[in-house]
Design an enzyme around this catalytic site. Structure first.
Site, PDB file in Angstrom:
ATOM      1  N   CYS A  30       0.839  -1.209   0.000  1.00 14.27           N
ATOM      2  CA  CYS A  30       0.000   0.000   0.000  1.00 14.27           C
ATOM      3  C   CYS A  30       0.868   1.249   0.000  1.00 14.27           C
ATOM      4  O   CYS A  30       1.606   1.501   0.962  1.00 14.27           O
ATOM      5  CB  CYS A  30      -0.921  -0.039   1.213  1.00 14.27           C
ATOM      6  SG  CYS A  30      -1.858   1.490   1.471  1.00 14.27           S
ATOM      7  N   CYS A  33      -0.108   3.880   2.678  1.00 11.15           N
ATOM      8  CA  CYS A  33       0.312   3.429   4.016  1.00 11.15           C
ATOM      9  C   CYS A  33       1.749   3.856   4.292  1.00 11.15           C
ATOM     10  O   CYS A  33       2.077   4.289   5.411  1.00 11.15           O
ATOM     11  CB  CYS A  33       0.204   1.910   4.110  1.00 11.15           C
ATOM     12  SG  CYS A  33      -1.483   1.265   3.940  1.00 11.15           S
TER      13      CYS A  33
END
Length: 222
Positions: A30, A33
């Site tokens: 991600c 993230c």
């Protein structure tokens, strides 16, 4: 210090031992993230307190059971728990929203529990402490003087009360009558008036007395 959750048991232990738990549900693949990770680590370094505020990271690929139990479907997702219950949810890489939510949760962790201010042992009036040295337990009244029941003082108080009551009841000016009454304990009382016989006072300086200061009825007629 950020805790990387490695098992369900560890996760349950942290939820049960820390008042506030701030959790980052992330994935290695991600991009957002990774972008917000420095902000999360900075908040963790600033606000972590053992047993009170704990910051955790949960890899959704490795801990799918934990992620599914909390309904995590998007990454990153930040869940803030208080006493094991979710109080705040932030989805997406939003540093300002995450910082504001964490600061709000930190304030909740510092609030004292209801009734905590009454946890200290109490004190008794006139006593030293609650350890058994209080005045009442040692038989001492307030002020350090021993208190004992006296029938004389009891009946004297009753007589004074009713005396002032009846004097005030049958007077045009109750306050003044009570103030001047002989039953008023604050009103100084004068001694009895000496008996006058033939211009001399019994016990006065003008009367003759037998040796030793003893007088008889014969002396009164002199």
């Amino acid at each position: 210090m950020t805790v990387s959750i490695s098992s369900t048991n560890e996760w349950q232990r942290i939820l049960g031992s820390s008042t506030i738990v701030v959790t980052d549900f992330y994935a290695d693949w991600c991009g957002p993230c990774k972008m917000i990770a420095p902000t999360f680590d900075s908040l963790s370094t600033k606000f972590s307190k053992p047993g009170k505020i704990t910051f955790c990271k949960v890899n959704v690929d490795n801990q799918q059971t934990i992620a599914q139990s909390h309904g995590v479907r998007a990454m990153p997702t930040f869940l803030i728990f208080k006493n094991g219950s979710v109080i705040e949810t932030i989805q997406g890489a939003n540093p300002p929203a995450l910082s504001a939510a964490v600061e709000k949760a930190v304030k909740l962790a510092t609030v004292s529990a209801p009734g905590a201010s009454f946890g200290t042992p109490g004190r008794t009036l006139g006593g030293v402490s609650a350890s058994g040295t209080a005045a009442r337990r040692s038989g001492q009244a307030f002020g350090g003087r021993p208190w004992r029941f006296s029938p004389f003082h009891f009946f004297n108080a009753i007589l004074t009360f009713f005396g002032l009551y009846f004097v005030s009841l049958f007077s045009f000016d109750p306050y003044q009558a009570a103030e001047k009454s002989q039953f008023n304990v604050n009103n100084p009382r004068t001694g009895p008036t000496p008996i006058q016989l033939k211009g001399q006072k019994v016990g006065g300086q003008g009367g003759s007395a037998r040796p030793g200061g003893v007088r008889t009825l014969a002396d009164l007629g002199k």
